[in-house]
Design a protein around this motif. Sequence first.
Motif, mmCIF file in Angstrom:
data_model
loop_
_atom_site.group_PDB
_atom_site.id
_atom_site.type_symbol
_atom_site.label_atom_id
_atom_site.label_comp_id
_atom_site.label_asym_id
_atom_site.label_seq_id
_atom_site.Cartn_x
_atom_site.Cartn_y
_atom_site.Cartn_z
ATOM 1 N N ALA A 170 9.533 -4.958 8.650
ATOM 2 C CA ALA A 170 9.738 -5.218 7.226
ATOM 3 C C ALA A 170 8.765 -4.406 6.378
ATOM 4 O O ALA A 170 9.135 -3.853 5.340
ATOM 5 C CB ALA A 170 9.579 -6.713 6.943
ATOM 6 N N VAL A 171 7.515 -4.320 6.829
ATOM 7 C CA VAL A 171 6.519 -3.530 6.109
ATOM 8 C C VAL A 171 6.878 -2.048 6.134
ATOM 9 O O VAL A 171 6.800 -1.356 5.109
ATOM 10 C CB VAL A 171 5.114 -3.773 6.690
ATOM 11 N N LEU A 172 7.263 -1.542 7.293
ATOM 12 C CA LEU A 172 7.628 -0.132 7.397
ATOM 13 C C LEU A 172 8.768 0.230 6.446
ATOM 14 O O LEU A 172 8.854 1.364 5.962
ATOM 15 C CB LEU A 172 8.029 0.213 8.830
ATOM 16 N N ALA A 173 9.637 -0.738 6.153
ATOM 17 C CA ALA A 173 10.786 -0.479 5.276
ATOM 18 C C ALA A 173 10.379 -0.255 3.832
ATOM 19 O O ALA A 173 11.158 0.315 3.057
ATOM 20 C CB ALA A 173 11.775 -1.640 5.357
ATOM 21 N N VAL A 174 9.141 -0.685 3.436
ATOM 22 C CA VAL A 174 8.738 -0.553 2.034
ATOM 23 C C VAL A 174 7.480 0.287 1.848
ATOM 24 O O VAL A 174 7.040 0.487 0.708
ATOM 25 C CB VAL A 174 8.529 -1.932 1.386
ATOM 26 N N LEU A 175 6.895 0.787 2.919
ATOM 27 C CA LEU A 175 5.717 1.645 2.770
ATOM 28 C C LEU A 175 6.073 2.894 1.973
ATOM 29 O O LEU A 175 7.165 3.450 2.129
ATOM 30 C CB LEU A 175 5.174 2.059 4.133
ATOM 31 N N PRO A 176 5.153 3.375 1.122
ATOM 32 C CA PRO A 176 5.372 4.673 0.471
ATOM 33 C C PRO A 176 5.585 5.766 1.511
ATOM 34 O O PRO A 176 5.099 5.654 2.642
ATOM 35 C CB PRO A 176 4.069 4.890 -0.312
ATOM 36 N N ASP A 177 6.295 6.804 1.132
ATOM 37 C CA ASP A 177 6.717 7.833 2.095
ATOM 38 C C ASP A 177 5.555 8.393 2.905
ATOM 39 O O ASP A 177 5.652 8.512 4.137
ATOM 40 C CB ASP A 177 7.438 8.961 1.359
ATOM 41 N N GLU A 178 4.444 8.739 2.252
ATOM 42 C CA GLU A 178 3.324 9.346 2.974
ATOM 43 C C GLU A 178 2.703 8.358 3.961
ATOM 44 O O GLU A 178 2.380 8.713 5.106
ATOM 45 C CB GLU A 178 2.266 9.854 1.991
ATOM 46 N N ASP A 179 2.523 7.121 3.526
ATOM 47 C CA ASP A 179 1.948 6.104 4.400
ATOM 48 C C ASP A 179 2.891 5.807 5.565
ATOM 49 O O ASP A 179 2.450 5.597 6.701
ATOM 50 C CB ASP A 179 1.685 4.824 3.614
ATOM 51 N N VAL B 297 4.242 -7.084 -1.108
ATOM 52 C CA VAL B 297 3.286 -6.035 -1.450
ATOM 53 C C VAL B 297 2.273 -6.611 -2.424
ATOM 54 O O VAL B 297 2.624 -7.010 -3.540
ATOM 55 C CB VAL B 297 3.983 -4.809 -2.068
ATOM 56 N N GLU B 298 1.014 -6.672 -1.983
ATOM 57 C CA GLU B 298 -0.061 -7.180 -2.816
ATOM 58 C C GLU B 298 -0.629 -6.044 -3.654
ATOM 59 O O GLU B 298 -0.989 -4.992 -3.129
ATOM 60 C CB GLU B 298 -1.163 -7.799 -1.955
ATOM 61 N N GLY B 299 -0.708 -6.253 -4.960
ATOM 62 C CA GLY B 299 -1.177 -5.206 -5.852
ATOM 63 C C GLY B 299 -2.680 -5.012 -5.791
ATOM 64 O O GLY B 299 -3.384 -5.621 -4.995
ATOM 65 N N GLY B 300 -3.164 -4.158 -6.672
ATOM 66 C CA GLY B 300 -4.575 -3.828 -6.700
ATOM 67 C C GLY B 300 -4.765 -2.334 -6.618
ATOM 68 O O GLY B 300 -3.808 -1.556 -6.561
ATOM 69 N N THR B 301 -6.020 -1.893 -6.628
ATOM 70 C CA THR B 301 -6.309 -0.464 -6.541
ATOM 71 C C THR B 301 -5.728 0.139 -5.271
ATOM 72 O O THR B 301 -5.156 1.234 -5.279
ATOM 73 C CB THR B 301 -7.833 -0.228 -6.571
ATOM 74 N N VAL B 302 -5.871 -0.584 -4.169
ATOM 75 C CA VAL B 302 -5.266 -0.186 -2.899
ATOM 76 C C VAL B 302 -4.309 -1.299 -2.476
ATOM 77 O O VAL B 302 -4.759 -2.364 -2.039
ATOM 78 C CB VAL B 302 -6.332 0.047 -1.807
ATOM 79 N N PRO B 303 -2.999 -1.111 -2.618
ATOM 80 C CA PRO B 303 -2.043 -2.168 -2.256
ATOM 81 C C PRO B 303 -2.174 -2.560 -0.792
ATOM 82 O O PRO B 303 -2.546 -1.747 0.060
ATOM 83 C CB PRO B 303 -0.680 -1.517 -2.538
ATOM 84 N N ARG B 304 -1.876 -3.815 -0.527
ATOM 85 C CA ARG B 304 -1.850 -4.309 0.851
ATOM 86 C C ARG B 304 -0.442 -4.798 1.153
ATOM 87 O O ARG B 304 0.234 -5.369 0.300
ATOM 88 C CB ARG B 304 -2.870 -5.437 1.052
ATOM 89 N N TYR B 305 -0.029 -4.603 2.410
ATOM 90 C CA TYR B 305 1.347 -4.885 2.797
ATOM 91 C C TYR B 305 1.371 -6.016 3.817
ATOM 92 O O TYR B 305 0.660 -5.990 4.819
ATOM 93 C CB TYR B 305 1.992 -3.624 3.369
ATOM 94 N N TRP B 306 2.208 -7.010 3.518
ATOM 95 C CA TRP B 306 2.297 -8.214 4.322
ATOM 96 C C TRP B 306 3.725 -8.401 4.815
ATOM 97 O O TRP B 306 4.677 -7.917 4.204
ATOM 98 C CB TRP B 306 1.910 -9.440 3.499
ATOM 99 N N GLY B 307 3.870 -9.146 5.909
ATOM 100 C CA GLY B 307 5.187 -9.516 6.403
ATOM 101 C C GLY B 307 5.278 -11.020 6.580
ATOM 102 O O GLY B 307 4.355 -11.635 7.128
ATOM 103 N N LEU B 308 6.356 -11.608 6.079
ATOM 104 C CA LEU B 308 6.604 -13.036 6.221
ATOM 105 C C LEU B 308 7.798 -13.202 7.153
ATOM 106 O O LEU B 308 8.876 -12.675 6.882
ATOM 107 C CB LEU B 308 6.894 -13.657 4.858
ATOM 108 N N SER B 309 7.625 -13.914 8.258
ATOM 109 C CA SER B 309 8.670 -13.942 9.282
ATOM 110 C C SER B 309 8.905 -15.349 9.811
ATOM 111 O O SER B 309 8.039 -16.220 9.760
ATOM 112 C CB SER B 309 8.311 -13.012 10.446
#
Length: 267
Positions: A154-163, A217-229
């Motif tokens: 789920a996280v991989l599906a929304v990561l920015p292209d470079e990440d 997707v948690e906001g902030g200067t450096v976003p953090r990516y979470w998965g709820l399953s």
Amino acid sequence: MSIVKSTESASRRDGGVTALARGLAILQCFDRPGAQFTVSELARLVGLSQPTTWRLCSTLIDKGFLVKVPGSSALRVGAPALTLGYAAAQGQDLRALVRPYMEQLTTRVGTTVALSLYSGNEMLSIDQTMGSFVVPGQPVGWRASPASSSAGLAVLAVLPDEDRARALQAIAERDPASWPRRQERIERAAAHFAQHGYIVLTDMFDGQYAAASVPLVEGGTVPRYWGLSCSGLSTTWTVNALRPVGEELVRIRTLLQPAAAVIGALG
């Protein structure tokens, strides 16, 4: 006569609940910075008639939750709504924000719901609500490749292209022999997410377990990516059986994502 009065009273109660739900639906339209809408636009967004939408907006304006944009016919959120949102988010972390919804989902479906964080090219299990079935070997603190967990897919599906490119490269380099199979799984999950808003994984641990997940997707200067399953035995949790679970996860994500997007910036 008493039956008529009782029916009328129930109707008024139902009407009040409906009006509240409709008013909240209008407020939920203002889920991004600077959002402003005319009454006509709001009516289309919430699927109500323009007169009904105007009556609801008029009440929200009267209470200060909506205000008119100067020199325009548009509306935006007012100070009371902003105060509530800030009070709810200030001092919270995403885990605390998500926890009540995890508990509700566990109560509804009877299985464990897990929250995982994408960290160091791995998914780290952060929290769980225990249901009647628990996938063994996945306690809090458990780590897994994003390609082998539903939350990771789920996280991989929304990561920015470079990440995302860096993550895929790390997955490929870690186990080159398994990469073609994992790449196909990642692409299939991304396609399912694009179509349905959640992903399913039905071949966990040699096909013993299946799961549905959504990203946050948690906001902030450096976003953090979470998965709820939500996961369970594949003999029970088929793709069809997971559909209502996935739809419930999408509903939860819709409720949480606007707050998640700003909570890091306020922390």
